[in-house]
Motif scaffolding. Sequence first.
Motif, PDB file in Angstrom:
ATOM      1  N   GLN A  18      30.770 -43.771   9.016  1.00  0.00           N
ATOM      2  CA  GLN A  18      31.222 -44.060  10.380  1.00  0.00           C
ATOM      3  C   GLN A  18      32.705 -44.417  10.401  1.00  0.00           C
ATOM      4  N   ILE A  19      33.149 -45.171   9.409  1.00  0.00           N
ATOM      5  CA  ILE A  19      34.551 -45.575   9.338  1.00  0.00           C
ATOM      6  C   ILE A  19      35.436 -44.345   9.141  1.00  0.00           C
ATOM      7  N   SER A  20      35.043 -43.468   8.224  1.00  0.00           N
ATOM      8  CA  SER A  20      35.826 -42.247   7.980  1.00  0.00           C
ATOM      9  C   SER A  20      35.859 -41.358   9.218  1.00  0.00           C
ATOM     10  N   LYS A  21      34.721 -41.197   9.869  1.00  0.00           N
ATOM     11  CA  LYS A  21      34.661 -40.369  11.080  1.00  0.00           C
ATOM     12  C   LYS A  21      35.502 -40.965  12.208  1.00  0.00           C
ATOM     13  N   THR A  22      35.521 -42.284  12.303  1.00  0.00           N
ATOM     14  CA  THR A  22      36.351 -42.932  13.325  1.00  0.00           C
ATOM     15  C   THR A  22      37.820 -42.646  13.061  1.00  0.00           C
ATOM     16  N   THR A  62      48.950 -33.005   7.646  1.00  0.00           N
ATOM     17  CA  THR A  62      48.186 -31.788   7.929  1.00  0.00           C
ATOM     18  C   THR A  62      46.724 -32.159   8.135  1.00  0.00           C
ATOM     19  N   ASP A  63      45.944 -31.190   8.611  1.00  0.00           N
ATOM     20  CA  ASP A  63      44.517 -31.450   8.805  1.00  0.00           C
ATOM     21  C   ASP A  63      43.844 -31.826   7.488  1.00  0.00           C
ATOM     22  N   GLU A  64      44.238 -31.159   6.412  1.00  0.00           N
ATOM     23  CA  GLU A  64      43.657 -31.468   5.101  1.00  0.00           C
ATOM     24  C   GLU A  64      44.033 -32.885   4.662  1.00  0.00           C
ATOM     25  N   GLU A  65      45.292 -33.241   4.918  1.00  0.00           N
ATOM     26  CA  GLU A  65      45.728 -34.593   4.549  1.00  0.00           C
ATOM     27  C   GLU A  65      45.007 -35.642   5.391  1.00  0.00           C
ATOM     28  N   ILE A  66      44.808 -35.365   6.683  1.00  0.00           N
ATOM     29  CA  ILE A  66      44.069 -36.296   7.550  1.00  0.00           C
ATOM     30  C   ILE A  66      42.655 -36.467   7.010  1.00  0.00           C
ATOM     31  N   GLN A  67      42.028 -35.383   6.590  1.00  0.00           N
ATOM     32  CA  GLN A  67      40.676 -35.446   6.012  1.00  0.00           C
ATOM     33  C   GLN A  67      40.684 -36.325   4.759  1.00  0.00           C
ATOM     34  N   SER A  68      41.657 -36.112   3.900  1.00  0.00           N
ATOM     35  CA  SER A  68      41.774 -36.904   2.676  1.00  0.00           C
ATOM     36  C   SER A  68      42.049 -38.373   2.991  1.00  0.00           C
ATOM     37  N   LEU A  69      42.930 -38.614   3.952  1.00  0.00           N
ATOM     38  CA  LEU A  69      43.234 -39.995   4.360  1.00  0.00           C
ATOM     39  C   LEU A  69      41.994 -40.673   4.943  1.00  0.00           C
ATOM     40  N   ALA A  70      41.202 -39.932   5.711  1.00  0.00           N
ATOM     41  CA  ALA A  70      39.976 -40.494   6.303  1.00  0.00           C
ATOM     42  C   ALA A  70      39.006 -40.933   5.220  1.00  0.00           C
ATOM     43  N   SER A  72      39.771 -41.734   2.101  1.00  0.00           N
ATOM     44  CA  SER A  72      40.379 -42.878   1.429  1.00  0.00           C
ATOM     45  C   SER A  72      40.241 -44.139   2.279  1.00  0.00           C
ATOM     46  N   PHE A  73      40.452 -43.980   3.571  1.00  0.00           N
ATOM     47  CA  PHE A  73      40.331 -45.103   4.506  1.00  0.00           C
ATOM     48  C   PHE A  73      38.903 -45.662   4.467  1.00  0.00           C
ATOM     49  N   GLY A  74      37.910 -44.772   4.509  1.00  0.00           N
ATOM     50  CA  GLY A  74      36.513 -45.200   4.470  1.00  0.00           C
ATOM     51  C   GLY A  74      36.147 -45.906   3.184  1.00  0.00           C
ATOM     52  N   GLU A  75      36.758 -45.502   2.085  1.00  0.00           N
ATOM     53  CA  GLU A  75      36.467 -46.127   0.788  1.00  0.00           C
ATOM     54  C   GLU A  75      37.110 -47.503   0.657  1.00  0.00           C
ATOM     55  N   MET A  96      50.358 -44.464  15.376  1.00  0.00           N
ATOM     56  CA  MET A  96      51.366 -43.429  15.196  1.00  0.00           C
ATOM     57  C   MET A  96      51.584 -43.047  13.731  1.00  0.00           C
ATOM     58  N   ASP A  97      50.862 -43.704  12.814  1.00  0.00           N
ATOM     59  CA  ASP A  97      51.100 -43.429  11.406  1.00  0.00           C
ATOM     60  C   ASP A  97      49.799 -43.522  10.605  1.00  0.00           C
ATOM     61  N   ALA A  98      49.169 -42.384  10.409  1.00  0.00           N
ATOM     62  CA  ALA A  98      47.898 -42.333   9.678  1.00  0.00           C
ATOM     63  C   ALA A  98      48.067 -42.781   8.240  1.00  0.00           C
ATOM     64  N   ARG A  99      49.189 -42.405   7.634  1.00  0.00           N
ATOM     65  CA  ARG A  99      49.422 -42.790   6.237  1.00  0.00           C
ATOM     66  C   ARG A  99      49.542 -44.308   6.107  1.00  0.00           C
ATOM     67  N   LYS A 100      50.281 -44.901   7.010  1.00  0.00           N
ATOM     68  CA  LYS A 100      50.481 -46.365   6.995  1.00  0.00           C
ATOM     69  C   LYS A 100      49.153 -47.085   7.258  1.00  0.00           C
ATOM     70  N   ALA A 101      48.317 -46.494   8.093  1.00  0.00           N
ATOM     71  CA  ALA A 101      47.001 -47.084   8.368  1.00  0.00           C
ATOM     72  C   ALA A 101      46.198 -47.206   7.074  1.00  0.00           C
ATOM     73  N   VAL A 102      46.261 -46.174   6.251  1.00  0.00           N
ATOM     74  CA  VAL A 102      45.528 -46.203   4.979  1.00  0.00           C
ATOM     75  C   VAL A 102      46.208 -47.159   3.997  1.00  0.00           C
ATOM     76  N   GLU A 103      47.523 -47.145   3.947  1.00  0.00           N
ATOM     77  CA  GLU A 103      48.264 -48.023   3.030  1.00  0.00           C
ATOM     78  C   GLU A 103      47.978 -49.497   3.300  1.00  0.00           C
TER      79      GLU A 103
END
Length: 188
Positions: A18-22, A62-70, A72-75, A96-103
Amino acid sequence: RAGRMDVKIEYKLATRSQISKTFLRFFEHRFVPANGASIPSIIVVKDDESSSSDDESLPPPTDEEIQSLAESFGERIPEGTFALAQVQGYLLTKKMDARKAVEDVEGWVSEQLEEKRKIQELKDKRKQKKKERMERAKEMRLAMEKEAKEREEKEEKEEKDKQGKNEKDESADEPADIITSDARPEDE
């Protein structure tokens, strides 16, 4: 009738899926330009002194990077610990920053867990104080009941003693040589 609830729904804490999908729903189309407009770059400013004073410009993920970030975020968020609303609240701060959200998510998780711990400690202290107050109140009630029972027993004893004394006084007032009807005078 109006205002009546017929359905109850249990909202459980978020799973990793659920976290990754969000995360995906939050960021998957955020960087796609509308009507063929150019894709803006994301500007990242580093806070540490070792970085250069120039801003570093990154292309949007990119879409692939967003998938990978999602993924990582879920983990990085413990499963069954937070509500989805809490996760969404965090993502809003990084919208505004998906990468920073994961970091930054691990720091956010630590802060949230510390806050939960403090809240739980406060709840435990309040619960303990309430328990102590209830025990004191129970002890006081028992002491008052015991005192009332002792006072009642004392009053009953005093009443019995008073009745016993009155009976003695009444028997002392009676003449000792009362002749009963069964008695036969022998000297006549």
